[in-house]
Design a protein around this motif. Structure first.
Motif, PDB file in Angstrom:
ATOM      1  N   PHE A  70       0.548  -1.451   0.085  1.00  0.00           N
ATOM      2  CA  PHE A  70       0.079  -0.005   0.043  1.00  0.00           C
ATOM      3  C   PHE A  70       0.870   1.343  -0.034  1.00  0.00           C
ATOM      4  N   GLU A  71       2.173   1.101   0.623  1.00  0.00           N
ATOM      5  CA  GLU A  71       3.009   2.190   0.569  1.00  0.00           C
ATOM      6  C   GLU A  71       3.338   2.672  -0.849  1.00  0.00           C
ATOM      7  N   HIS A  72       3.485   1.538  -1.727  1.00  0.00           N
ATOM      8  CA  HIS A  72       3.736   2.010  -3.220  1.00  0.00           C
ATOM      9  C   HIS A  72       2.471   2.657  -3.963  1.00  0.00           C
ATOM     10  N   LEU A  73       1.407   1.905  -3.632  1.00  0.00           N
ATOM     11  CA  LEU A  73       0.302   2.415  -4.182  1.00  0.00           C
ATOM     12  C   LEU A  73       0.080   3.928  -3.746  1.00  0.00           C
ATOM     13  N   GLU A  74       0.324   4.462  -2.550  1.00  0.00           N
ATOM     14  CA  GLU A  74       0.244   5.658  -2.451  1.00  0.00           C
ATOM     15  C   GLU A  74       1.139   6.636  -3.272  1.00  0.00           C
ATOM     16  N   ASP A  75       2.518   5.805  -3.368  1.00  0.00           N
ATOM     17  CA  ASP A  75       3.376   6.963  -4.253  1.00  0.00           C
ATOM     18  C   ASP A  75       2.674   6.857  -5.754  1.00  0.00           C
ATOM     19  N   HIS A  76       1.972   5.838  -6.256  1.00  0.00           N
ATOM     20  CA  HIS A  76       1.301   6.026  -7.725  1.00  0.00           C
ATOM     21  C   HIS A  76       0.363   6.714  -7.591  1.00  0.00           C
ATOM     22  N   MET A  77      -0.475   6.924  -6.431  1.00  0.00           N
ATOM     23  CA  MET A  77      -1.629   8.025  -6.438  1.00  0.00           C
ATOM     24  C   MET A  77      -0.835   9.283  -6.436  1.00  0.00           C
ATOM     25  N   ALA A  78       0.188   9.624  -5.892  1.00  0.00           N
ATOM     26  CA  ALA A  78       0.820  11.089  -6.000  1.00  0.00           C
ATOM     27  C   ALA A  78       0.908  11.474  -7.362  1.00  0.00           C
ATOM     28  N   ARG A  79       1.323  10.469  -8.101  1.00  0.00           N
ATOM     29  CA  ARG A  79       1.508  10.662  -9.724  1.00  0.00           C
ATOM     30  C   ARG A  79      -0.055  10.902 -10.461  1.00  0.00           C
ATOM     31  N   PHE A  80      -1.090  10.155  -9.827  1.00  0.00           N
ATOM     32  CA  PHE A  80      -2.228  10.388 -10.490  1.00  0.00           C
ATOM     33  C   PHE A  80      -2.995  11.736 -10.027  1.00  0.00           C
ATOM     34  N   MET A  81      -2.647  12.281  -8.792  1.00  0.00           N
ATOM     35  CA  MET A  81      -2.873  13.410  -8.435  1.00  0.00           C
ATOM     36  C   MET A  81      -2.120  14.436  -9.269  1.00  0.00           C
ATOM     37  N   ALA A  82      -0.792  14.527  -9.662  1.00  0.00           N
ATOM     38  CA  ALA A  82      -0.094  15.289 -10.433  1.00  0.00           C
ATOM     39  C   ALA A  82      -0.958  15.197 -11.806  1.00  0.00           C
ATOM     40  N   GLU A  83      -1.242  14.271 -12.285  1.00  0.00           N
ATOM     41  CA  GLU A  83      -1.923  14.347 -13.537  1.00  0.00           C
ATOM     42  C   GLU A  83      -3.220  14.913 -13.606  1.00  0.00           C
ATOM     43  N   LEU A  84      -3.929  14.840 -12.411  1.00  0.00           N
ATOM     44  CA  LEU A  84      -5.098  15.782 -12.418  1.00  0.00           C
ATOM     45  C   LEU A  84      -4.961  17.221 -12.053  1.00  0.00           C
ATOM     46  N   SER A  85      -3.812  17.676 -11.386  1.00  0.00           N
ATOM     47  CA  SER A  85      -3.592  19.054 -10.950  1.00  0.00           C
ATOM     48  C   SER A  85      -2.676  19.718 -11.911  1.00  0.00           C
TER      49      SER A  85
ATOM     50  N   LEU B  15     -10.763  16.281 -10.399  1.00  0.00           N
ATOM     51  CA  LEU B  15     -11.320  15.476 -11.586  1.00  0.00           C
ATOM     52  C   LEU B  15     -12.635  16.051 -12.006  1.00  0.00           C
ATOM     53  N   GLN B  16     -13.442  16.549 -11.128  1.00  0.00           N
ATOM     54  CA  GLN B  16     -14.932  16.826 -11.552  1.00  0.00           C
ATOM     55  C   GLN B  16     -14.931  18.286 -11.888  1.00  0.00           C
TER      56      GLN B  16
ATOM     57  N   ALA C 287       0.763  19.504 -11.311  1.00  0.00           N
ATOM     58  CA  ALA C 287       1.832  19.969 -10.211  1.00  0.00           C
ATOM     59  C   ALA C 287       2.806  18.759 -10.568  1.00  0.00           C
ATOM     60  N   ASP C 288       3.995  18.953  -9.930  1.00  0.00           N
ATOM     61  CA  ASP C 288       4.868  18.045  -9.831  1.00  0.00           C
ATOM     62  C   ASP C 288       4.473  16.961  -8.772  1.00  0.00           C
ATOM     63  N   HIS C 289       4.781  15.664  -9.187  1.00  0.00           N
ATOM     64  CA  HIS C 289       4.303  14.686  -8.317  1.00  0.00           C
ATOM     65  C   HIS C 289       4.942  14.475  -6.965  1.00  0.00           C
ATOM     66  N   ARG C 290       6.150  15.151  -6.900  1.00  0.00           N
ATOM     67  CA  ARG C 290       6.721  15.365  -5.579  1.00  0.00           C
ATOM     68  C   ARG C 290       5.981  16.244  -4.831  1.00  0.00           C
ATOM     69  N   VAL C 291       5.498  17.309  -5.311  1.00  0.00           N
ATOM     70  CA  VAL C 291       4.604  18.215  -4.562  1.00  0.00           C
ATOM     71  C   VAL C 291       3.322  17.566  -4.091  1.00  0.00           C
ATOM     72  N   CYS C 292       2.696  16.970  -4.879  1.00  0.00           N
ATOM     73  CA  CYS C 292       1.559  16.156  -4.775  1.00  0.00           C
ATOM     74  C   CYS C 292       1.687  14.939  -3.559  1.00  0.00           C
ATOM     75  N   SER C 293       2.964  14.358  -3.634  1.00  0.00           N
ATOM     76  CA  SER C 293       3.287  13.519  -2.486  1.00  0.00           C
ATOM     77  C   SER C 293       3.199  14.147  -1.315  1.00  0.00           C
ATOM     78  N   TYR C 294       3.635  15.326  -1.340  1.00  0.00           N
ATOM     79  CA  TYR C 294       3.712  16.077   0.126  1.00  0.00           C
ATOM     80  C   TYR C 294       2.568  16.635   0.585  1.00  0.00           C
ATOM     81  N   ILE C 295       1.520  16.887  -0.378  1.00  0.00           N
ATOM     82  CA  ILE C 295       0.084  17.064  -0.094  1.00  0.00           C
ATOM     83  C   ILE C 295      -0.595  15.754   0.474  1.00  0.00           C
ATOM     84  N   LEU C 296      -0.441  14.588  -0.249  1.00  0.00           N
ATOM     85  CA  LEU C 296      -1.184  13.564   0.044  1.00  0.00           C
ATOM     86  C   LEU C 296      -0.725  12.995   1.400  1.00  0.00           C
TER      87      LEU C 296
END
Length: 231
Positions: free
Chosen positions: A52-67, A95-96, A69-78
């Motif tokens: 699940f820790e690795h999945l959270e890293d993937h979700m940071a990239r997913f959030m970067a795709e939506l926003s 997304l919406q 922003a850089d995926h590192r910044v999204c990782s800090y936010i998540l």
């Protein structure tokens, strides 16, 4: 006429006093120990936590795709957002409501829904209560109860249940990878992700074997019919 909201009050949970008494007695006599010491179950639980820790890293990239922003910044936010539900709501809002995501398909909604469902499964087993028999051949599990009735809800847990959580985590990671790391032109060439499999049954399987034949009832002897003499 507006109906007033129903007041929420304490409700007696459905518990098994028999199971709770047996578990407490087993703990006092040393037959059952609190915690998880069965190697097979422990390895799978550790895999749930680490996967699940690795999945959270993937979700940071997913959030970067939506926003955007850089995926590192999204990782800090998540990671700064402690509530799993709040994380999901942030990504749903992006997304919406973000104009840049108008053309995104339902696969993005599916990822968010899967992440939320997988997170609930992960928390269920990570924050639950575990017991192991002294011999290590029996593992009992119960979800966390706000009234501390876990001992009365404990039940044997199968390895298939933990493997299913790992399957859900890995499947969600594949969905995210297809959307974030694979270029748009190559996504159509990827094999489709199989549909979500149903969770394993928690009911004990019936032992296989031939069904026992029912004993036949003794039947009364048939009466012989006398033939009528021809005239």
């Amino acid at each position: 006429m507006n109906t007033p909201p129903k007041k929420r009050r304490y409700e007696q949970p459905q518990i098994s006093n028999v199971m709770g008494g047996v578990l407490l007695l087993a703990q006092k006599t040393g037959q059952i120990n609190s915690g998880l010491s069965n190697p097979k179950h422990a390895v799978l639980l550790a895999k749930i936590v680490t996967e699940f820790e690795h999945l959270e890293d993937h979700m940071a990239r997913f959030m970067a795709e939506l926003s955007g922003a850089d995926h590192r910044v999204c990782s800090y936010i998540l990671r700064a957002i402690k509530s799993p539900r709040a994380r999901t709501e942030v990504m749903e809002s992006l997304l919406q409501q973000a104009p840049r995501n108008m053309a995104l398909g339902e696969a993005y909604d599916q990822v968010i829904a899967e992440f939320w469902g997988t997170n609930k499964l992960r928390n269920k087993y990570v924050h639950g209560r575990w017991w192991t028999s002294a011999k290590g051949n029996l593992v009992l599990f119960a979800e966390t109860d706000p009234h501390s009735f876990e001992f009365a809800k404990a039940a044997p847990i199968k390895l298939e249940e933990l493997n299913y959580v790992i399957y859900r985590i890995q499947r969600t990671a594949v969905l995210v990878t297809h959307l974030t790391l694979v270029p748009d032109g190559e996504r159509a060439q990827l094999p489709p992700v199989p549909p979500l499999a149903p969770p394993p049954s928690t009911k004990a399987a019936r032992p296989k074997g031939r069904a026992k034949a029912r004993p036949s009832r003794p039947q009364p002897p048939r009466k012989k019919m006398k033939k009528k003499a021809k005239k």
